[in-house]
Design a protein around this motif. Structure first.
Motif, PDB file in Angstrom:
ATOM      1  N   LEU A   1       2.485   4.946   7.603  1.00 25.72           N
ATOM      2  CA  LEU A   1       3.308   6.111   7.967  1.00 25.72           C
ATOM      3  C   LEU A   1       4.483   6.263   6.998  1.00 25.72           C
ATOM      4  O   LEU A   1       4.810   7.385   6.575  1.00 25.72           O
ATOM      5  CB  LEU A   1       3.825   5.968   9.404  1.00 25.72           C
ATOM      6  CG  LEU A   1       2.800   6.196  10.511  1.00 25.72           C
ATOM      7  CD1 LEU A   1       3.346   5.707  11.854  1.00 25.72           C
ATOM      8  CD2 LEU A   1       2.397   7.656  10.589  1.00 25.72           C
ATOM      9  N   ALA A   2       5.088   5.152   6.630  1.00 16.65           N
ATOM     10  CA  ALA A   2       6.189   5.201   5.660  1.00 16.65           C
ATOM     11  C   ALA A   2       5.696   5.732   4.318  1.00 16.65           C
ATOM     12  O   ALA A   2       6.410   6.480   3.637  1.00 16.65           O
ATOM     13  CB  ALA A   2       6.811   3.814   5.486  1.00 16.65           C
ATOM     14  N   SER A   3       4.482   5.388   3.955  1.00 13.96           N
ATOM     15  CA  SER A   3       3.958   5.863   2.666  1.00 13.96           C
ATOM     16  C   SER A   3       3.734   7.377   2.678  1.00 13.96           C
ATOM     17  O   SER A   3       3.833   8.014   1.624  1.00 13.96           O
ATOM     18  CB  SER A   3       2.687   5.111   2.271  1.00 13.96           C
ATOM     19  OG  SER A   3       1.608   5.463   3.084  1.00 13.96           O
ATOM     20  N   VAL A   4       3.461   7.957   3.845  1.00 10.27           N
ATOM     21  CA  VAL A   4       3.354   9.419   3.928  1.00 10.27           C
ATOM     22  C   VAL A   4       4.698  10.049   3.548  1.00 10.27           C
ATOM     23  O   VAL A   4       4.757  11.009   2.773  1.00 10.27           O
ATOM     24  CB  VAL A   4       2.922   9.878   5.339  1.00 10.27           C
ATOM     25  CG1 VAL A   4       3.012  11.392   5.471  1.00 10.27           C
ATOM     26  CG2 VAL A   4       1.517   9.396   5.669  1.00 10.27           C
ATOM     27  N   ILE A   5       5.762   9.493   4.089  1.00 11.39           N
ATOM     28  CA  ILE A   5       7.110   9.995   3.777  1.00 11.39           C
ATOM     29  C   ILE A   5       7.403   9.819   2.284  1.00 11.39           C
ATOM     30  O   ILE A   5       7.876  10.737   1.612  1.00 11.39           O
ATOM     31  CB  ILE A   5       8.168   9.273   4.636  1.00 11.39           C
ATOM     32  CG1 ILE A   5       7.970   9.629   6.106  1.00 11.39           C
ATOM     33  CG2 ILE A   5       9.579   9.603   4.164  1.00 11.39           C
ATOM     34  CD1 ILE A   5       8.754   8.761   7.074  1.00 11.39           C
ATOM     35  N   ILE A   6       7.080   8.655   1.768  1.00 13.63           N
ATOM     36  CA  ILE A   6       7.360   8.360   0.355  1.00 13.63           C
ATOM     37  C   ILE A   6       6.551   9.275  -0.562  1.00 13.63           C
ATOM     38  O   ILE A   6       7.083   9.824  -1.533  1.00 13.63           O
ATOM     39  CB  ILE A   6       7.127   6.868   0.063  1.00 13.63           C
ATOM     40  CG1 ILE A   6       8.214   6.051   0.762  1.00 13.63           C
ATOM     41  CG2 ILE A   6       7.099   6.598  -1.442  1.00 13.63           C
ATOM     42  CD1 ILE A   6       7.966   4.569   0.794  1.00 13.63           C
ATOM     43  N   TRP A   7       5.262   9.471  -0.269  1.00 11.02           N
ATOM     44  CA  TRP A   7       4.452  10.369  -1.102  1.00 11.02           C
ATOM     45  C   TRP A   7       4.953  11.802  -1.004  1.00 11.02           C
ATOM     46  O   TRP A   7       4.871  12.552  -1.986  1.00 11.02           O
ATOM     47  CB  TRP A   7       2.974  10.277  -0.734  1.00 11.02           C
ATOM     48  CG  TRP A   7       2.323   9.073  -1.352  1.00 11.02           C
ATOM     49  CD1 TRP A   7       1.854   7.969  -0.714  1.00 11.02           C
ATOM     50  CD2 TRP A   7       2.096   8.848  -2.747  1.00 11.02           C
ATOM     51  NE1 TRP A   7       1.359   7.076  -1.629  1.00 11.02           N
ATOM     52  CE2 TRP A   7       1.480   7.590  -2.878  1.00 11.02           C
ATOM     53  CE3 TRP A   7       2.345   9.592  -3.894  1.00 11.02           C
ATOM     54  CZ2 TRP A   7       1.117   7.059  -4.106  1.00 11.02           C
ATOM     55  CZ3 TRP A   7       1.984   9.064  -5.120  1.00 11.02           C
ATOM     56  CH2 TRP A   7       1.368   7.803  -5.223  1.00 11.02           C
TER      57      TRP A   7
ATOM     58  N   MET B   1       0.454  15.065  -4.255  1.00  9.68           N
ATOM     59  CA  MET B   1       0.190  15.897  -3.068  1.00  9.68           C
ATOM     60  C   MET B   1      -1.114  15.493  -2.380  1.00  9.68           C
ATOM     61  O   MET B   1      -1.189  15.472  -1.158  1.00  9.68           O
ATOM     62  CB  MET B   1       0.175  17.375  -3.459  1.00  9.68           C
ATOM     63  CG  MET B   1       1.558  17.909  -3.809  1.00  9.68           C
ATOM     64  SD  MET B   1       1.599  19.664  -4.130  1.00  9.68           S
ATOM     65  CE  MET B   1       0.681  19.774  -5.662  1.00  9.68           C
ATOM     66  N   ILE B   2      -2.105  15.155  -3.169  1.00 10.01           N
ATOM     67  CA  ILE B   2      -3.371  14.686  -2.583  1.00 10.01           C
ATOM     68  C   ILE B   2      -3.137  13.384  -1.819  1.00 10.01           C
ATOM     69  O   ILE B   2      -3.720  13.160  -0.754  1.00 10.01           O
ATOM     70  CB  ILE B   2      -4.455  14.548  -3.669  1.00 10.01           C
ATOM     71  CG1 ILE B   2      -4.913  15.947  -4.086  1.00 10.01           C
ATOM     72  CG2 ILE B   2      -5.622  13.688  -3.199  1.00 10.01           C
ATOM     73  CD1 ILE B   2      -5.868  15.991  -5.244  1.00 10.01           C
ATOM     74  N   MET B   3      -2.264  12.539  -2.344  1.00 11.69           N
ATOM     75  CA  MET B   3      -1.971  11.273  -1.663  1.00 11.69           C
ATOM     76  C   MET B   3      -1.336  11.489  -0.283  1.00 11.69           C
ATOM     77  O   MET B   3      -1.538  10.677   0.613  1.00 11.69           O
ATOM     78  CB  MET B   3      -1.097  10.375  -2.534  1.00 11.69           C
ATOM     79  CG  MET B   3      -1.863   9.657  -3.624  1.00 11.69           C
ATOM     80  SD  MET B   3      -3.270   8.702  -3.014  1.00 11.69           S
ATOM     81  CE  MET B   3      -2.437   7.480  -2.010  1.00 11.69           C
ATOM     82  N   ILE B   4      -0.602  12.565  -0.108  1.00 16.66           N
ATOM     83  CA  ILE B   4      -0.059  12.857   1.230  1.00 16.66           C
ATOM     84  C   ILE B   4      -1.220  13.040   2.204  1.00 16.66           C
ATOM     85  O   ILE B   4      -1.236  12.444   3.277  1.00 16.66           O
ATOM     86  CB  ILE B   4       0.844  14.110   1.217  1.00 16.66           C
ATOM     87  CG1 ILE B   4       2.060  13.906   0.326  1.00 16.66           C
ATOM     88  CG2 ILE B   4       1.280  14.473   2.641  1.00 16.66           C
ATOM     89  CD1 ILE B   4       2.836  15.185   0.033  1.00 16.66           C
TER      90      ILE B   4
END
Length: 181
Positions: free
Chosen positions: A23-29, A156-159
């Motif tokens: 979930l944190a990586s969503v914010i970071i991406w 953006m794809i990583m999100i």
């Protein structure tokens, strides 16, 4: 072996298979995407990317409090193994640091490959097929997208990839809790 499996199950349950980190990586991406969509010079974008990556621990800690995850799980000796699995990507970040000034437009691709590949040992720790699948998909996708498109496209794809990861991991966690109740 039975105790090892019990420790792995405990890690998976108490730490919700690391959902707080994903979930944190969503914010970071999302922040990284914003940076790469800006008109800043590429070297500045890359610098901000490293800063964003450095915020993973504090963001995941805050999320762990919100979703009720035992962040450290100190009574489980395999928590230290999970920490080592996370730290295994640090030496590879030296490659990203070399790419930073040398081939700056490919740094995000390299970081994404490193990030994705470091997920594989967690498939064992958390008994998770989702981690295994994403540890293969993310590096391959990063390579294909990173070689063909601008860094902003990959970020953006990583999100979307990370959001999918979160949903599938949540479903896997529900099945874990259901099967053990």
């Amino acid at each position: 072996m039975k105790h090892l499996d019990q420790y792995r199950l405990s890690c998976a349950q108490k730490q919700k298979r690391g959902l707080h980190f994903i979930l944190a990586s969503v914010i970071i991406w999302s922040i990284i995407s914003f940076v790469y969509l800006s008109s800043l010079p590429i070297l500045t974008k890359n610098l901000f990317t490293f800063i964003c990556i450095g915020s993973l621990l504090p963001i995941s800690f805050l999320i762990s409090k919100i979703i009720n995850v035992d962040f450290q799980n100190k009574e489980n000796p395999l928590s230290n193994v999970g920490f080592l699995f996370s730290m295994n990507q640090l030496p590879y970040l030296l490659i990203a640091m070399w790419i930073y000034p040398t081939i700056p437009e490919k740094m995000i691709m390299v970081i994404t490959i490193i990030f994705g590949a470091h997920l594989m040992p967690f498939s064992w720790l958390y008994k998770s097929k989702i981690y295994l699948i994403f540890s293969i998909i993310i590096p391959l996708l990063a390579l294909i997208i990173g070689l063909s498109f601008a860094p902003a496209v990959l970020s953006m794809i990583m999100i979307g990839v990370e959001l999918s990861f979160c949903v599938l991991l949540s479903l896997e966690n529900k099945n874990l809790n259901f099967n053990n109740n």
